[in-house]
Design a protein around this motif. Structure first.
Motif, mmCIF file in Angstrom:
data_model
loop_
_atom_site.group_PDB
_atom_site.id
_atom_site.type_symbol
_atom_site.label_atom_id
_atom_site.label_comp_id
_atom_site.label_asym_id
_atom_site.label_seq_id
_atom_site.Cartn_x
_atom_site.Cartn_y
_atom_site.Cartn_z
ATOM 1 N N PRO A 3 46.078 163.672 16.854
ATOM 2 C CA PRO A 3 45.298 164.862 17.200
ATOM 3 C C PRO A 3 44.280 164.553 18.283
ATOM 4 N N ALA A 4 43.840 165.587 18.963
ATOM 5 C CA ALA A 4 42.776 165.424 19.953
ATOM 6 C C ALA A 4 41.507 164.938 19.263
ATOM 7 N N ALA A 5 40.756 164.127 19.965
ATOM 8 C CA ALA A 5 39.545 163.544 19.381
ATOM 9 C C ALA A 5 38.580 164.624 18.904
ATOM 10 N N ARG A 6 38.570 165.764 19.594
ATOM 11 C CA ARG A 6 37.590 166.797 19.240
ATOM 12 C C ARG A 6 37.862 167.436 17.886
ATOM 13 N N VAL A 7 39.102 167.280 17.363
ATOM 14 C CA VAL A 7 39.398 167.852 16.048
ATOM 15 C C VAL A 7 39.806 166.799 15.020
ATOM 16 N N ALA A 8 39.867 165.548 15.432
ATOM 17 C CA ALA A 8 40.390 164.504 14.545
ATOM 18 C C ALA A 8 39.579 164.371 13.261
ATOM 19 N N MET A 63 29.951 179.086 22.575
ATOM 20 C CA MET A 63 29.812 177.627 22.604
ATOM 21 C C MET A 63 30.728 177.004 23.656
ATOM 22 N N MET A 64 31.949 177.479 23.739
ATOM 23 C CA MET A 64 32.874 176.941 24.735
ATOM 24 C C MET A 64 32.396 177.233 26.156
ATOM 25 N N ALA A 65 31.724 178.336 26.329
ATOM 26 C CA ALA A 65 31.276 178.742 27.659
ATOM 27 C C ALA A 65 30.006 178.039 28.107
ATOM 28 N N THR A 66 29.273 177.415 27.168
ATOM 29 C CA THR A 66 27.948 176.905 27.533
ATOM 30 C C THR A 66 27.707 175.431 27.246
ATOM 31 N N LEU A 67 28.455 174.832 26.329
ATOM 32 C CA LEU A 67 28.134 173.465 25.923
ATOM 33 C C LEU A 67 28.846 172.434 26.774
ATOM 34 N N ASP A 68 28.097 171.457 27.237
ATOM 35 C CA ASP A 68 28.659 170.253 27.832
ATOM 36 C C ASP A 68 28.618 169.146 26.791
ATOM 37 N N GLN A 69 29.376 168.083 27.042
ATOM 38 C CA GLN A 69 29.468 166.996 26.081
ATOM 39 C C GLN A 69 28.080 166.476 25.708
ATOM 40 N N GLY A 70 27.803 166.482 24.402
ATOM 41 C CA GLY A 70 26.533 165.938 23.920
ATOM 42 C C GLY A 70 25.399 166.927 23.852
ATOM 43 N N ASP A 71 25.593 168.143 24.345
ATOM 44 C CA ASP A 71 24.535 169.154 24.201
ATOM 45 C C ASP A 71 24.293 169.420 22.715
ATOM 46 N N ALA A 89 28.909 174.340 12.497
ATOM 47 C CA ALA A 89 28.852 172.974 13.011
ATOM 48 C C ALA A 89 30.176 172.572 13.641
ATOM 49 N N ASP A 90 31.295 172.956 13.034
ATOM 50 C CA ASP A 90 32.591 172.555 13.576
ATOM 51 C C ASP A 90 32.898 173.254 14.890
ATOM 52 N N ILE A 91 32.473 174.491 15.049
ATOM 53 C CA ILE A 91 32.632 175.166 16.336
ATOM 54 C C ILE A 91 31.869 174.406 17.413
ATOM 55 N N VAL A 92 30.664 173.990 17.092
ATOM 56 C CA VAL A 92 29.867 173.212 18.046
ATOM 57 C C VAL A 92 30.593 171.926 18.422
ATOM 58 N N ARG A 93 31.137 171.227 17.414
ATOM 59 C CA ARG A 93 31.826 169.958 17.675
ATOM 60 C C ARG A 93 33.069 170.158 18.537
ATOM 61 N N GLY A 124 29.763 169.807 21.633
ATOM 62 C CA GLY A 124 28.344 169.690 21.355
ATOM 63 C C GLY A 124 28.056 168.852 20.127
ATOM 64 N N CYS A 125 26.774 168.689 19.853
ATOM 65 C CA CYS A 125 26.312 167.902 18.710
ATOM 66 C C CYS A 125 25.455 168.798 17.814
ATOM 67 N N PRO A 126 25.935 169.132 16.608
ATOM 68 C CA PRO A 126 25.103 169.936 15.704
ATOM 69 C C PRO A 126 23.926 169.130 15.171
ATOM 70 N N VAL A 127 22.750 169.694 15.234
ATOM 71 C CA VAL A 127 21.543 169.072 14.689
ATOM 72 C C VAL A 127 21.170 169.883 13.449
ATOM 73 N N LEU A 128 21.422 169.306 12.286
ATOM 74 C CA LEU A 128 21.243 170.028 11.032
ATOM 75 C C LEU A 128 19.835 169.807 10.488
ATOM 76 N N VAL A 129 19.135 170.900 10.231
ATOM 77 C CA VAL A 129 17.758 170.836 9.757
ATOM 78 C C VAL A 129 17.703 171.423 8.349
#
Length: 411
Positions: A9-14, A113-121, A134-138, A142-147
């Motif tokens: 699988p692609a790394a983004r969904v692995a 998210m797809m339209a605005t996030l660059d890797q690591g945002d 969180a998974d949509i962000v990944r 992007g990187c989800p920051v959970l508070v």
């Protein structure tokens, strides 16, 4: 002999999986098919049927030949109805160029998210949170920051928490009110300090999920950030849809409103994925927004009665503590009081996941552990089901908890 090359699988969904909610619901449904007596309280889906005038509008659209492609992100008629809804309900004025329609509110979130996030945002997400955020962000890189937001604070993000979570990589903050899974709502007074923080961080955008707007209780007054802080409107995306308020989950229509440049970028993403939403579903959504609203209030009142039943029933069980939700159709109860105890067959309940798995396996009640939403030890009940099933489920949970014994006393 040629060896078979394993699938990669692609790394983004692995590292991602199907939603825990869907897994539990599928397991419970399989138990039902096998003849098991199972009550499923996992899915966030109204048990009401779509109102007749909405179904008739869809049928009429099909009869009239409205079965072709529509404009990419929504018909002009539906966008006009959405603009009228925002004006009437929220005091917000949007041009059609600031509105997008997709195949459910989830697609609106995904497109943004797809339209605005660059890797690591980074995207700040208060927990507990709806599992897809969180998974949509990944997937979007992007990187989800959970508070974590404690129930002592009403499961709400505080201004101090938000301020501390923002970094130079923060692109978005995601808020959901009323919330899935807790039912907690942000009033205008709750939002104000958070919006004050965002006013100081001018590069950070805000995405608000208002999908449960119409399902609120006890005089809770719904508010949305764009109406509270109009000076921030140029970096707010307001997301909503017809799924929950109108019992239209399967019709798959969601919408969003925000700055023109963002809406255009989201349209590019949609153009290369689903293209336009279903023409027939758009006709149905138009009827939902334009037509009589009586059914919305009937459903809301029913949900409130069920909420009261579930909250009261859970709080009557020793070891369970359940806050009262402001809206939506979920309770998020604390089960810390049952952890460390032992089932009749000798199994120790160590986590909320253990508790929920045991309830399903031995007592035929499917609920979702708080861990699936990023906060333990809790469990979510969806009370978007009939009162008789809810009463029986509560009785089963009560009997289950009574059967537990301290592990130290096990023989």
């Amino acid at each position: 002999m040629t060896s078979i090359i394993p699938f990669r699988p692609a790394a983004r969904v692995a590292d991602l999986g199907v939603s825990e909610i869907l897994k539990i619901s599928a397991q419970a449904a399989a138990m039902q098919r096998a003849g098991g007596d199972v009550i499923i309280l996992g899915a966030g889906e109204p048990d009401f049927d779509t109102p007749d005038h909405i179904k008739e509008a869809a049928a009429r659209a099909m009869r009239d030949g409205a079965t072709k492609y529509t404009a990419l992100d929504g018909t002009a008629e539906l966008k006009a109805a959405i603009a009228d809804k925002f004006r009437a309900d929220n005091g917000l004025h949007f041009d059609p160029t600031q509105i997008t329609v997709g195949a459910g509110a989830k697609q609106i979130l995904f497109n943004a998210m797809m339209a605005t996030l660059d890797q690591g945002d980074e995207v700040i997400i208060p927990t507990p949170f709806w599992t897809s955020y969180a998974d949509i962000v990944r997937i979007a890189g992007g990187c989800p920051v959970l508070v974590p937001c404690a129930d002592t604070a009403g499961f709400r993000l505080t201004a101090d928490q938000l301020d501390r979570a923002i970094t130079p990589r923060t692109r978005w903050v995601m808020l959901n009110s009323p919330s899935n899974p807790t039912g907690a709502g942000y009033s205008a007074q709750d939002y104000a300090p958070l919006l004050g923080v965002l006013a100081r961080h001018r590069r950070v955008w805000l995405m608000v999920d208002d999908i449960y707007e119409k399902i609120v209780y006890d005089g809770f007054t719904f508010a949305t950030p764009a109406q509270i802080a109009p000076e921030l409107r140029d970096r707010i995306l307001t997301v909503n849809g017809v799924s929950k308020a109108y019992a239209m989950t399967g019709w798959r229509i969601g919408y969003g409103a925000g700055p023109v440049d963002l809406i255009r970028a989201m349209a590019v993403v949609q153009s290369q994925s689903t293209s336009c939403p279903s023409s027939v579903s758009q006709a149905a959504a138009l009827a939902a927004l334009r037509g009589p609203q009586d059914a919305v209030e009937v459903m809301r009142q029913s949900f409130q009665a069920r909420r009261d039943m579930v909250v009261s029933g859970l709080n009557a069980i020793a070891g369970i503590r359940c806050p009262t939700p402001d809206g939506a159709f979920y309770t998020f109860a604390n089960c810390e009081g049952v952890l460390g105890r032992q089932t009749p067959d000798g199994t120790v309940i160590g986590t909320d996941s253990d508790f929920c798995a045991w309830l399903l396996r031995d007592h035929g009640v499917a609920v979702v552990p708080g861990s699936a939403f990023g906060l333990s030890p809790y469990f979510r009940i969806s009370y978007a089901t009939g009162a008789a099933d809810l009463a029986e489920a509560l009785a089963r949970i009560a009997r289950a908890v009574v059967s537990l014994r301290p592990a130290a006393l096990a023989v």
